[in-house]
Design an enzyme around this catalytic site. Structure first.
Site, PDB file in Angstrom:
ATOM      1  N   SER A 154      17.238   5.962  -7.878  1.00  0.00           N
ATOM      2  CA  SER A 154      17.353   6.080  -6.425  1.00  0.00           C
ATOM      3  C   SER A 154      16.343   7.049  -5.840  1.00  0.00           C
ATOM      4  O   SER A 154      15.990   8.058  -6.461  1.00  0.00           O
ATOM      5  CB  SER A 154      18.755   6.583  -6.051  1.00  0.00           C
ATOM      6  OG  SER A 154      19.740   5.706  -6.523  1.00  0.00           O
ATOM      7  N   HIS A 189      26.444   6.466  -3.624  1.00  0.00           N
ATOM      8  CA  HIS A 189      26.749   6.205  -5.033  1.00  0.00           C
ATOM      9  C   HIS A 189      27.942   7.036  -5.518  1.00  0.00           C
ATOM     10  O   HIS A 189      28.717   6.580  -6.359  1.00  0.00           O
ATOM     11  CB  HIS A 189      25.518   6.460  -5.903  1.00  0.00           C
ATOM     12  CG  HIS A 189      24.443   5.428  -5.729  1.00  0.00           C
ATOM     13  ND1 HIS A 189      24.587   4.140  -6.168  1.00  0.00           N
ATOM     14  CD2 HIS A 189      23.214   5.483  -5.135  1.00  0.00           C
ATOM     15  CE1 HIS A 189      23.486   3.434  -5.870  1.00  0.00           C
ATOM     16  NE2 HIS A 189      22.639   4.227  -5.239  1.00  0.00           N
TER      17      HIS A 189
END
Lengths: 456, 456, 456, 456
Positions: free
Chosen positions: D288, D386
């Protein structure tokens, strides 16, 4: 009639202009199709005869080129090739072009398949002039072989989610073990069953050859467990219970594709499909009917009776048992009693009769399948089909089809032709070239009993 | 190498056993395909030569049957037919079976199409022994013709909703008016455009021949308005503005299908498709490039200069104008100036030069298309294609393709071949058989101007 | 049982954390579904009662916020909105979350539809505590209404090419005119027929509401011509013979979707579909059964007999004819004879009886449909459905359904509710708001005959 | 403007007639949609404000029922439920019906998604009256949540065979690692890659949220190897080289679906999909970006410089190294030098600078991700996403995104959030409820270095 043929069957272009000639208008093909379909069934053979006779090969041209080829033998190879190519071209029947053009029209391929069915019927009825018609048949067959080449066929799995139109056809085409109703049909495409068909782009929605498979724990020894068993229609398949694939029905649907080998390829493709779905599956076998056994047997008995050689078929002990079981007096009368007995299905309902007949019928059936030949190949067409494919004649099964039809055709006996995948190519060659049949010990044992008995 | 051929190319079965011979194991086909693909490009012709030479027709057998046919002339027709059939069979090259078996393997048809592309390349390079290779090519072409018969092709309309894979290929295959980017591509499948392709079941996802159509108010006289115009990509089509279908690009994608007529059939199918979508549409025409015009013209000028026959091409007045416009002195030098002029695209940016050249180039171009022949047919391949299909040479268009490519190839001129649907079958026959070209008054007028000038 | 509910029905998050609360693990939903399905049918109402009672709204919380809202009246609008939003949130039953989570699980939506069917059954049986269960039902209905909103439904046309699975369901669900066999079914999806269904992404393969349409020359006045006629199954539709669309059967298949308006939308969508297929079609009408007419009539006769008001129903002349036709003596006995007569279907086989009864039954039936009300709306549910949709009560048809079922239910009478497309929205409003029924002159005429007779 | 609202927003039916009220004609919805779309961008907030204010809840009615509820406390539960239900109904804003009806029109759902995007923009700009608009937003969000419930979404795998239209959108929507060209796009849907999207029946062809996955041997520690590597586009995947699934990009495409949780569900569905395709796969992780790290860091340095607390960030030794590397004098100037340094990407091209900065930036970044909070949750939105899903903050990767964008946003650092499937539900709850972050030893180690240094 002559008018239309003269109009729609264009002359063969010259060798030189063969690639420069435009196709005739599509309307010619359509006109011919329309005219042909409008004919009464009994008028069609006449048209086909005329087409094949008057629009075939230019024999004179062929003959001239054949003569030229003789001359040319002296000259260089390039010339030989050239003349051969001209000769090859001149051997093209004029009607071949018509067939080709029809194939390009919508519905044309199906039309030609049906036309070939008519041709085969005509040939079967052995009318005169059949040598031209035979040629037309040969030409059409070879065209169909190209168009129905396996590379152009599509394997379809038929399920309850397939279009109704297809399922209805599957039901109608099933000739081996007739489908009784829609629930029956649903079961044949449901869990623990697979139904596959080849279809072709030019005949959409039309299954050409259909294979029914049962997924079982062991190779089935009777058809009842496959088509009658009250399988839970909605149960989920348990992969652990699937060890064998039993091909229990294969039907070709198009009479006009006779001789175009589809069934063989379908079985091979399905085996591949099943192997990819069940990687550990190791047993592949048919469970096949034995059409013709009963009538062969009746004939045999009738002949032996005449010749008084009954004892070549059954042992003394066996005759005695038949005598007792049928209440008949010895000799000719017993043979008649036996013939009568197996002419109906009543004996199947008697434990005793059944017990008496089992060894006899099994032995005779084994011989019928293994020993009776036509031009060196197995007389029984189903046997011939699977043996050509490379299967092994593996097991005869007693009481395997107790339906009236099964008893009437083959005294209830069925046979497994087993596909040992590694050996099928070799078996196929050996059978086709040497005409020798691969069979299991069970089958060979029965055959040798038969031979011992009949002093063969 | 010999090993593999001997192994995979089975001998031709005897005539009697031809239907009784099992196909060789699939592995033979796969082995050959694998071996062939593993060869370096330059080693393939050798293999093909060997295959065609050593595994072709049994000449002796053919010869014997040809002799027999001579004898048999005396006998009954049935025997003649029989011997002819045997002769026909004996003319089958042994390698034909291999090709047939390969076609049945997955990817086999595509393999054979590509192999034929290799064959054609070999033949084009005119290496020795080409008569056998030519035979192989002929055999393969006739097989491909059967497999790619129109009845087996599927018409697909390509839109922006088609798979990217197909659209990428459409873009790559577009040879006539190259696609510049994805927006350009999107426009070519968007409103007021149609893109059709034939595909084949044995080569999924592979467009074989692609036709691009613009739906317009009038038959377009330039390509810019079709491929450059800032059409509103998301606009809705207004059916009332659609009167004409302009075929502005047709591309065959498979070199190996040369000679297998697909484009002709695609145009016919598309016309039918468009008629059913737009029942009132009455104008169908191509807007076609004229490849080869510029180089033909350069050659012509060069030749006339040598021969001092410049005045046969341009009138005195025209030469004077070219002189002035190019600042050259009269005579040879002007011819050179003219050649130089049309060798670049600069003249297109000058109104004056353009005005001077228009009547000259249009006249010469009309002649190039209409009057220049090869074996009696139009020399220009695009013209030949559309005339074979039955189109009329309808209109030459000035400044119709102002792209560098268009100016370089054909001085920016394009031509419409128009399809008058009722007359295409007749036109096609007349062209192919009599080699006479159907053309409009405009074209014929230009041609006669040319003839008058050059005293033809 | 309490265990599982306490475990799987999470408490409602606080207003502040409502967007910050993770969904419970999917296993909670699966556990509940599994548990519920494992319950015996008779144990389910108990669970539903408990769920609705113990896991509903937090009444104290609601009450507090309601009180706060009273205070807040004094303050600014923003605060009012805030408190209202909190109040709205607090009115969410705790079980609503469970329903929401179940809908996300595979098969969850179908589970909830079936659970609602159970709920409706429970409510119908009027067990105690139904106010909580009613609340649960209301909550679930409003969720289902969102999920089955028309924007999420897919219109499918069912044909003989549809999956067998769907066609089998279509056959099973057909409640109005039962399908007799697969040929019958094939006809109902064949030429001159249309069969449409709404399906939903979350319940694939499951038709939710099914509409059968006949395409006819005129609006049909009997059902035999639609479901019995030996239509040529393979004929092609002749567009010129199609002027009317007759909706002859509409069936909802999911009990659990009661009150979720699908049929109304399906009719509208189908009309749009048909208009685009047949732009000139101008007549849209149902051909509808009249369930309940016979039993209403029996009740009426019985009551009038008791009250001695027979002459309010039939004229003197009519009674006389009934008397003669039934061989009964005047008065009460004739009423009984009449009741008996219409209790069986024998009268339909007598021209004379039929002639006597036609004016009487038509008049009474018109009144039953037009005049009998429940809460102001038409008592007959089919009438109520079409009138809500904006249809006009257009024509009563004598001998329109001569099947035993048709005679038993409605003396063989059927009715057309006609959709005049421009007026349906207005008609719908007028009916729903003013409870006034739009009817044709034929219907109104019959109604007024009834009224005159019965001195209404 | 008022006219149209008054006309198309029907009054809320009374509680009693709520199931008896016909929907308004579809034209009302279409009129509103048309009117809204025709408005200039800047006029839309006004309309939305008016709609939300004048066509919301009937506050008086609500208040009366709230009062009644107070009374009713005394009475039986059934009455309480009844009043609550009325209260719930009365809290329905009048405009909710309009939204509902619009959703049923073709294109209506997409219209509402876009309208909500406008609403969110209006709210973000904090104009006055926002409390009504906020209510409208809340109502619309809850409707969208029902319609976009996971049970109604369809998972689609996007490949090179997907429609171009979809692939073009995938390319446009990719915000994380922009797609450079079609070859790049082809790679992202090619071998060793997976691209999944949720689509919805009411918005066909529109991917709602897109997840890109790389299938790798180990969890990737840099993005170059995924999006830049010259992967052989046509290579076949080797299953043995696939041990990890790396989610390297997730993009929501519809601004108007903000707050409707799709990404979370998409990741879960994809994990399930991948597990079924690769049963032995055990590693699932994101790779990410860390948007906002650089600007946070600049802010921090600026603040510490002002406060003279530079030594809280870097150790003396580290400052010395920066001094030397940047040729700056100690103190404030070095901080400035450092700020300038990380303001461009030049340092990434110097081994030395890179070496000096690595420990510093990694430590600070770990703190940024782990320690910086907003309302108790991770400040960084990607981290927050997340962590809500239950992932673990697993590994910070140095030089993981060396693109200009990557260096500018996060000094080239990227982070893996790893999904340990068995622990994600628990992690999710713990994070959301206790706001505590699950992190690996590497991350915790970096965090504690930071804390030690800054004496936290």
């Amino acid at each position: 009639m002559e008018d239309i043929l003269a109009r729609v069957v264009a002359p063969l272009p010259t060798y030189e202009t063969r690639d420069k000639t435009p196709p005739p208008p599509e309307s010619h093909s359509l006109d011919f199709m329309h005219f042909y379909k409008s004919l009464d069934k009994e008028d069609r053979p006449g048209l086909l005869a005329q087409l094949s006779r008057d629009f075939g090969v230019d024999h004179r041209g062929v003959s001239e080129l054949a003569a030229k080829l003789q001359d040319s033998q002296l000259r260089d190879p390039a010339t030989v090739l050239q003349v051969e190519d001209r000769l090859r071209y001149s051997l093209t029947p004029r009607y071949k072009q018509l067939l080709n053009h029809i194939s390009r029209v919508e519905g044309g391929v199906k039309f030609l398949v049906d036309l070939r069915a008519d041709l085969l019927e005509t040939l079967a009825s052995k009318s005169n002039e059949s040598s031209h018609v035979k040629d037309l048949n040969g030409t059409l067959k070879s065209l169909l072989s190209e168009w129905f080449s396996v590379g152009l066929l599509r394997l379809e799995r038929i399920t309850w989610l397939s279009p109704c139109e297809i399922l209805q056809k599957i039901s109608q085409y099933e000739a081996v073990h007739p489908v009784r109703n829609w629930t029956d049909l649903k079961r044949r495409v449901g869990p623990y069953r697979r139904c596959y068909a080849f279809t072709h782009a030019a005949m959409p929605g039309e299954p050409l050859v259909v294979l029914h498979v049962a997924l079982t724990e062991d190779i089935s020894d009777n058809i009842q467990s496959i088509v009658r068993e009250v399988a839970t229609l909605d149960s989920e398949e348990d992969v652990n219970k699937i060890n064998a694939a039993v091909f229990y029905s294969i039907s070709s649907t198009q009479a006009g594709l006779q001789g175009v080998d589809l069934g063989n390829y379908l079985i091979k493709r399905v085996v591949r499909e099943l192997q990819s779905e069940f990687p550990h599956m190791a047993q592949f076998s048919s469970l096949s009917p034995i059409p013709g056994f009963s009538s062969w047997l009746q004939g045999l008995l009738s002949q032996y009776r005449k010749e008084g050689r009954g004892s070549d078929l059954l042992s003394e002990q066996e005759w005695k048992e038949v005598e007792q079981a049928t209440d008949s007096s010895p000799g000719t009368q017993t043979v008649d009693a036996l013939r009568k007995l197996i002419g109906t299905s009543e004996w199947t309902r008697s434990e005793r009769l059944s017990g008496v007949l089992e060894p006899v019928l099994m032995r005779l059936c084994a011989w019928y399948l293994y020993g009776e030949k036509r031009r060196g190949y197995a007389l029984n067409p189903v046997a011939n089909f699977h043996l050509q494919n490379g299967a092994t004649m593996w097991r005869l099964n007693w009481r395997a089809d107790t339906s009236p039809r099964g008893v009437a055709n083959s005294c209830g006996i069925m046979v497994n032709y087993r596909y040992f995948l590694k050996e099928t190519p070799k078996n196929s060659s050996v059978y086709l070239q040497n005409k020798s049949i691969m069979a299991s010990d069970q089958v060979l044992g029965l055959v040798s009993q038969y031979q011992k008995n009949s002093k063969l």
